[in-house]
Design a protein around this motif. Sequence first.
Motif, PDB file in Angstrom:
ATOM      1  N   ALA A 171     -50.205 -60.325  -9.635  1.00 49.15           N
ATOM      2  CA  ALA A 171     -49.014 -60.762 -10.362  1.00 49.15           C
ATOM      3  C   ALA A 171     -47.801 -59.883 -10.066  1.00 49.15           C
ATOM      4  O   ALA A 171     -46.712 -60.138 -10.602  1.00 49.15           O
ATOM      5  CB  ALA A 171     -49.299 -60.754 -11.864  1.00 49.15           C
ATOM      6  N   GLY A 172     -47.981 -58.874  -9.219  1.00 52.17           N
ATOM      7  CA  GLY A 172     -46.866 -57.991  -8.873  1.00 52.17           C
ATOM      8  C   GLY A 172     -46.478 -57.038  -9.988  1.00 52.17           C
ATOM      9  O   GLY A 172     -45.316 -56.623 -10.091  1.00 52.17           O
ATOM     10  N   ILE A 173     -47.450 -56.664 -10.808  1.00 49.69           N
ATOM     11  CA  ILE A 173     -47.196 -55.777 -11.953  1.00 49.69           C
ATOM     12  C   ILE A 173     -47.597 -54.354 -11.588  1.00 49.69           C
ATOM     13  O   ILE A 173     -48.684 -54.117 -11.049  1.00 49.69           O
ATOM     14  CB  ILE A 173     -47.978 -56.258 -13.181  1.00 49.69           C
ATOM     15  CG1 ILE A 173     -47.514 -57.660 -13.590  1.00 49.69           C
ATOM     16  CG2 ILE A 173     -47.827 -55.277 -14.350  1.00 49.69           C
ATOM     17  CD1 ILE A 173     -48.412 -58.333 -14.603  1.00 49.69           C
ATOM     18  N   GLU A 174     -46.727 -53.398 -11.887  1.00 45.07           N
ATOM     19  CA  GLU A 174     -47.029 -51.995 -11.621  1.00 45.07           C
ATOM     20  C   GLU A 174     -48.225 -51.557 -12.454  1.00 45.07           C
ATOM     21  O   GLU A 174     -48.277 -51.805 -13.664  1.00 45.07           O
ATOM     22  CB  GLU A 174     -45.821 -51.115 -11.931  1.00 45.07           C
ATOM     23  CG  GLU A 174     -46.034 -49.657 -11.572  1.00 45.07           C
ATOM     24  CD  GLU A 174     -44.794 -48.805 -11.803  1.00 45.07           C
ATOM     25  OE1 GLU A 174     -44.878 -47.582 -11.637  1.00 45.07           O
ATOM     26  OE2 GLU A 174     -43.738 -49.377 -12.173  1.00 45.07           O
ATOM     27  N   LEU A 175     -49.182 -50.897 -11.816  1.00 41.34           N
ATOM     28  CA  LEU A 175     -50.420 -50.517 -12.500  1.00 41.34           C
ATOM     29  C   LEU A 175     -50.209 -49.320 -13.418  1.00 41.34           C
ATOM     30  O   LEU A 175     -49.355 -48.475 -13.170  1.00 41.34           O
ATOM     31  CB  LEU A 175     -51.498 -50.183 -11.466  1.00 41.34           C
ATOM     32  CG  LEU A 175     -51.871 -51.277 -10.470  1.00 41.34           C
ATOM     33  CD1 LEU A 175     -52.940 -50.778  -9.515  1.00 41.34           C
ATOM     34  CD2 LEU A 175     -52.342 -52.535 -11.198  1.00 41.34           C
ATOM     35  N   PRO A 176     -51.002 -49.258 -14.489  1.00 43.98           N
ATOM     36  CA  PRO A 176     -50.965 -48.070 -15.348  1.00 43.98           C
ATOM     37  C   PRO A 176     -51.281 -46.813 -14.535  1.00 43.98           C
ATOM     38  O   PRO A 176     -52.090 -46.858 -13.604  1.00 43.98           O
ATOM     39  CB  PRO A 176     -52.064 -48.340 -16.374  1.00 43.98           C
ATOM     40  CG  PRO A 176     -52.211 -49.829 -16.394  1.00 43.98           C
ATOM     41  CD  PRO A 176     -51.942 -50.271 -14.989  1.00 43.98           C
ATOM     42  N   LYS A 177     -50.652 -45.710 -14.891  1.00 45.45           N
ATOM     43  CA  LYS A 177     -50.849 -44.445 -14.163  1.00 45.45           C
ATOM     44  C   LYS A 177     -51.379 -43.377 -15.098  1.00 45.45           C
ATOM     45  O   LYS A 177     -51.121 -43.391 -16.302  1.00 45.45           O
ATOM     46  CB  LYS A 177     -49.522 -43.989 -13.538  1.00 45.45           C
ATOM     47  CG  LYS A 177     -49.034 -44.870 -12.407  1.00 45.45           C
ATOM     48  CD  LYS A 177     -47.751 -44.314 -11.793  1.00 45.45           C
ATOM     49  CE  LYS A 177     -47.351 -45.065 -10.529  1.00 45.45           C
ATOM     50  NZ  LYS A 177     -47.139 -46.494 -10.759  1.00 45.45           N
ATOM     51  N   LYS A 178     -52.120 -42.458 -14.523  1.00 48.55           N
ATOM     52  CA  LYS A 178     -52.671 -41.334 -15.287  1.00 48.55           C
ATOM     53  C   LYS A 178     -51.575 -40.636 -16.084  1.00 48.55           C
ATOM     54  O   LYS A 178     -50.477 -40.413 -15.581  1.00 48.55           O
ATOM     55  CB  LYS A 178     -53.353 -40.346 -14.345  1.00 48.55           C
ATOM     56  CG  LYS A 178     -53.855 -39.069 -15.021  1.00 48.55           C
ATOM     57  CD  LYS A 178     -54.597 -38.191 -14.042  1.00 48.55           C
ATOM     58  CE  LYS A 178     -54.711 -36.750 -14.521  1.00 48.55           C
ATOM     59  NZ  LYS A 178     -55.263 -36.612 -15.873  1.00 48.55           N
TER      60      LYS A 178
END
Length: 440
Positions: A171-178
Amino acid sequence: MKQRWYKGLTLIMLAGLLALTACGSGGANNEDQNAPNDSGNGDSNAAVKLKIMWQGPDTRHQAMLKTQEVYTSKHPSVTFSPEYMAWDDYWKKLPTLAASHSLPDVLHMDGAYIHEYATRGTLEDLSDIDLSGVIDDKTLENLKIDGKLYGIPISRNAQGVAFNKEALEAAGIELPKKDWTWDEYFDFARNARAKLPEGVYPINDSNTWDHYQYYQTAHGKGPIIQDAGKKFNLDKELFMKFYGIHEEFRKNKIVPPADMVSSFKENDPQADPMASGKVMTRGASVGSVGALELLMPGKVDVVNVPVGPEGGGWAQPTIFLSVSTDSKHKDAAKAFIKWFVTEKEAGETYGLNFGIPIYDEIYAALEPNLAPKDKLGKKMYDTAKDKALPFYPAAAGWTEWVDSYKKTIDAVMFGQKSIEDAYNEISKSGNAIAEKQSAK
């Protein structure tokens, strides 16, 4: 965790075992040291059938059954009468068994409940089990209740957030990050809403006390239940802000509708919020995320619980094996638990179904052959540990309040109660319990 974020549970949320002999290796001498020395009648060679009970997904059940088979092959005089069930069913049944003095010989305990059962006098003190070289003294001391050890930790656990990496990337969504912050978590949800299809939601709604508590502790306001249940600490400003954001999310369809949330059942292929494709993220623990990976192979990734100025989430042992004070085979039960925790053959059988084994030598033996689901659990632990806060469970006597909290927030979700009224009700009941506990 139907949003039991610590079940680990939860979460959460989930039971453990094991300990050492000699150098932790196998062999006849080791076997003799671990052999049961109590059958209830003083005859060490007499047949013993240990009742054992635990909770979890089917993968854990199968691993536990195989582990018991291995133990019986080593100690033919000991067999097992197992009983296992899902998380909710387990904790609903246990109080009835405790009240009727019919708890099993060996039972799974969780960090969320062990204090309550220990203080009721239903669990045996296991401090005499020698765990030197297996579990460090500091960890054991931190787990003691009034100077006694009522459960042997079997794994290192942590709370985190699982997410559907494949679907989010598509979906082109930025992934969660640590180490994402709570503000970034909420912004992730808002931004993802615009790119996800109708009927698919970036995050789940929140209706459990422990999920809100992550928010409160991360912002430096401390746990809700303090001083062994004698002090109640619910920060009104943070409470109103947290649930106000979720109210906004309900209006904007960023979280699922209340009736959908109430129908979710974790680790059910059709009803799990993530496995069903309805929600892109959900809480998970080291011990439970493997079941989700099996439902969604190759699609799941993990990140830690959102953090605040004080950190966030937790990473510590929360799954234990305990012995009932009513057991007629206490020594045999203790011998099994020690074997479970310390022997490589046991660890290689149950794997990471309870989280990262507490004994480092067992994990080292497992590591070369870890399945993707197990590597995911280790990643969750490693991601969570550096920002982790202590694990803050409900104290003894607070079970009804925990249930009432959820029912009250459910009423908010269904539009039947205002956030202000919910705060007043939850606060009033919490303060009343704390006052009652203080008077004891």
